[in-house]
Design an enzyme around this catalytic site. Structure first.
Site, PDB file in Angstrom:
ATOM      1  N   GLN A 124     -18.531  50.268   3.813  1.00 34.94           N
ATOM      2  CA  GLN A 124     -18.577  51.605   3.212  1.00 34.94           C
ATOM      3  C   GLN A 124     -20.030  51.960   2.922  1.00 34.94           C
ATOM      4  O   GLN A 124     -20.661  51.324   2.069  1.00 34.94           O
ATOM      5  CB  GLN A 124     -17.762  51.569   1.912  1.00 34.94           C
ATOM      6  N   SER A 127     -23.271  54.543  -1.477  1.00 32.34           N
ATOM      7  CA  SER A 127     -24.313  54.576  -2.513  1.00 32.34           C
ATOM      8  C   SER A 127     -25.712  54.547  -1.914  1.00 32.34           C
ATOM      9  O   SER A 127     -25.938  53.988  -0.843  1.00 32.34           O
ATOM     10  CB  SER A 127     -24.163  53.371  -3.444  1.00 32.34           C
ATOM     11  N   GLU A 242      -9.829  53.220  -3.176  1.00 37.22           N
ATOM     12  CA  GLU A 242     -10.500  52.037  -3.724  1.00 37.22           C
ATOM     13  C   GLU A 242      -9.870  51.649  -5.065  1.00 37.22           C
ATOM     14  O   GLU A 242      -9.558  50.480  -5.295  1.00 37.22           O
ATOM     15  CB  GLU A 242     -11.991  52.311  -3.912  1.00 37.22           C
TER      16      GLU A 242
END
Lengths: 398, 327
Positions: A124, A127, A242
């Site tokens: 993923q 961030s 998530e």
């Protein structure tokens, strides 16, 4: 002919008895990360070969197309066995559901079957150094290039990026729009030219995290997940998955209350009033965490947004891990902080203490979880937001 | 599966409706209201068998009523009369007058007669688990009582002079009564904790400072979120204890572990939430006129009503796997 839940359960139990990996026999995520990922891939591949992978996924993409009761039956049989959830939560629990919901038929056919067989591992890419809790402030830029884009920027905290074949990437396609509205989600080939992965050591010393540098990486129109500039919706869907995945199979601390109780017995501290009091406290907390998870699974009467209740479980799991890890240090005393290198378990208590803070940060910090609870469960007014309707390029960042 | 079904929610609505008619600042319990609760809803004999005059329900129905009593934070003999009534019924005593609300029964877990809850108003006392592990009954008509001044404005206590009082032993299971006592107390605590969180949330939504509702500030929002976490975790322990008490297949150690866990968890949650509710309300929450201190008083007194949670620690450590220290 459709399989019944008991028949499916027997099939799952048979498989696990023959090919399952018991927790205590699994390679350590911490000490043998390469072996852990290799074993995870072998396990998931075998599940797929035996028709046990993707229980609730549609059959046309390699799943079994069964109801949640089959998934629950499998999970019950799998208690005591390693499910490698630390690795697969991202690909199977988060990327897969997003592709199922928003992917094109071509993307689903191309990506889902190898994901289910663990022929391809996913990560993923969300961030960034300047976009953590405020994910929508991400600055990785996708600049138009013919029918596609060129992507440049930096991602961080990318778990298992170094072991991954693909990832779901968020990048800014229109900095002239407010921050939530100019983001697009792409499928990224981790082997593409311009992708550089640099492992990042965590406080425990483990290196599951990475920084990912993107330097003029080409993505095409077929890599867009959902619609251009509508990546925030896709990101929200992924984060909801998530929370659900973490609530389903929490990635808990390696230091359990049972281990601390066993340590107290070995070290002759069972009669120590301080230890008895602290063990009782931790036991009460552990019971509450487990009973809450069970209650939420069966009854969501307490709030308006059942997804938001997962924040309670997450906060509580973080508190429990912190409490138990600290108790372990009290019981182990000086042995917890200095140990004979020949002792394979010597590091455990220090490791648990260093691991615990991660549960208060990963998947949304404690402060973010409290805000979610305050606004979505209690219905408190939102904080006024000064950045919501301003074009991204005009925002103060850093 | 949820603990409460639709018929339980109907019972809840009926109890809440009746309790809503009471004067919230009444001094002592409202006898007329208690009679109505007994006449119209049969609360004093809810879990007593029909052959003994009760309604034949069980711990789940008691939990619903206890939550509502805790929520309303009214003086009510429900908790003590229910526990004592069940013990008397188990011992084969005539519980008709108790079920009808004509007689109040109470219960004490120490045999010295000190700090007897509702001892100021009860007609009969059930002493549970004295040194011999028996359950005995004392008629209080001629017993000398010293009513106490209580921190909790909603529940009375008295010292009773039991030195010369005749006692009769009955055949009731002291461990079962003890487990039920802290389980129903936990239900009251959850009801009260839920109510103070609602009050605090409503106040934080209405009260404006610095040009916006104070609940929009993270400092206040996160305080309330922590209250919610504490409440829902404790509620999980409470509901589990109720479910086990209602399940005939539950073993004695399972019931003991669940009840003590709920006792510790709900005691902490109630104390914490009532303290935080005063803080969430600011100055107004600290005034005599506001209900916040009444809940806080009840929380503090409830924490030591049936033994302190500290007393539970040793047994809970045992349930966690630490065998009792060799003596």
């Amino acid at each position: 002919m459709t399989e019944t839940v008991p028949a499916f359960r027997r099939r799952a139990a048979d498989f696990l008895a023959r090919q399952g990996c018991r927790h205590e026999d699994a390679p350590s995520r911490s000490r043998a990360p390469g072996d852990y990922v290799a074993a995870a891939r072998v396990h998931q591949h075998a599940l797929a070969e035996h028709g046990l992978a993707g229980i609730t996924w549609p059959a046309e993409y390699g799943g079994l197309g069964l109801g949640p009761e089959f998934r629950a039956a499998f999970d019950e049989e799998a208690a005591g066995f390693e499910t490698f959830s630390a690795l697969f939560t991202i690909g199977l629990g988060m990327c897969g559901p997003v592709l199922l919901a928003l992917g094109t038929p071509e993307q689903r056919e191309r990506y889902l079957p190898p994901l289910l067989r663990a022929d391809e591992v996913w990560c993923q890419l969300f961030s960034e150094p300047a976009a953590g809790s405020d994910l929508a402030a991400l600055a990785t830029r996708a600049t138009p290039d013919g029918d596609g884009w060129r992507v440049s920027g930096q991602k961080v905290w990318t778990t298992y990026a170094h072991q991954s074949d693909r990832g779901l990437l968020l990048a800014r396609t229109d900095p002239g729009k407010p921050k939530h509205r100019g983001i697009t989600m792409f499928v990224l080939d981790m082997a593409a030219p311009g992708v550089t992965v640099r492992p990042l050591r965590q406080a425990t010393g483990d290196a599951e995290f990475n920084e990912v540098f993107l330097d003029d990486v080409r993505v095409g129109p077929g890599d867009v997940v959902g619609a251009v500039d509508e990546g925030w919706r896709a990101a929200t869907l992924m984060l909801m998955n998530e929370r659900a995945a973490l609530a389903d199979s929490p990635i808990g601390s390696p230091v359990t209350l049972e281990a601390v109780v066993a340590l107290a017995r070995r070290t002759g501290r069972t009669g120590d009033p301080f230890v008895r009091r602290a063990v009782a406290d931790a036991y009460v907390m552990q019971q509450q965490v487990e009973l809450f998870a069970r209650r939420v699974a069966g009854d969501v009467r307490v709030g308006r947004d059942p997804g938001a209740l997962a924040s309670i479980g997450k906060l509580a799991a973080g508190r429990l891990a912190t409490q138990v890890a600290a108790l372990a240090l009290e019981v182990a005393g000086p042995d917890a902080v200095a140990w004979d290198p020949a002792d394979p378990d010597g590091e455990l208590w220090a490791y648990g203490e260093l691991y615990a803070p991660s549960l208060s940060i990963a998947g949304g910090t404690e402060q973010i979880q409290r805000t979610v609870l305050g606004e979505r469960v209690l219905g408190l007014p939102r904080e006024p937001q000064t950045d919501r309707d301003v074009p991204f390029r005009d925002l103060r960042r850093g | 599966m949820p603990l409460y079904a639709s018929e339980h929610e109907q019972l809840r609505a009926s109890v809440r409706g009746l309790l809503g008619t009471a004067d919230p600042r009444a001094d002592g319990y409202d006898r007329a209201l208690w009679r109505r609760l007994c006449d119209e809803l049969g609360v004093a004999g809810l879990a007593i068998g029909e052959e003994q005059g009760g309604s034949g329900y069980g711990p789940v129905e008691l939990a619903v009523v206890a939550e509502e009593v805790g929520r309303a934070n009214l003086p009510s003999p429900f908790l003590t009369t229910t526990l004592a009534g069940l013990a008397l019924a188990a011992g084969g005593e005539d519980v008709g007058p108790v079920v009808r609300g004509d007689r109040l029964a109470t219960v004490s877990f120490s045999s010295d007669g000190r700090h007897v809850v509702d001892g100021d108003v009860a007609d009969v006392l059930v002493l549970v688990g004295d040194t011999a592990g028996t359950v005995t009954v004392v008629e209080l008509a001629s017993v000398v009582r010293t009513p106490l001044t209580t921190m909790d404005l909603t529940r009375g206590q008295a010292h009773l002079d039991l030195a010369d009082a005749p006692r009769r032993t009955i055949a009731a299971d002291p461990d079962r009564i003890a487990a039920l006592a802290v389980t129903l107390l936990a239900c009251e605590q959850i009801g009260g904790a839920e109510r103070v969180l609602e009050m605090s949330t409503a106040y934080a939504t209405q009260r404006v400072q610095f040009g916006r509702p104070i609940g929009s500030f993270q400092a206040v929002k996160h305080l309330l979120a922590d209250m919610l976490v504490e409440l829902e975790l404790a509620r999980s322990a409470q509901q589990h204890a109720v479910a086990l008490a209602a399940d005939p297949a539950t073993t004695a150690p399972e019931l003991d572990a669940a009840a003590r866990t709920a006792h510790v968890a709900c005691t902490r949650a109630f104390v914490r939430l009532t303290g935080d509710a005063i803080r969430a309300h600011g100055g107004i929450g600290y005034t005599w006129e506001h209900d916040a201190h009444r809940y806080f008083r009840r929380a503090r007194a409830s924490a030591v009503l049936f033994g302190s949670p500290a007393d539970d620690a040793d047994r809970l450590a045992e349930h966690a796997g630490l065998a009792r220290a060799a003596s």
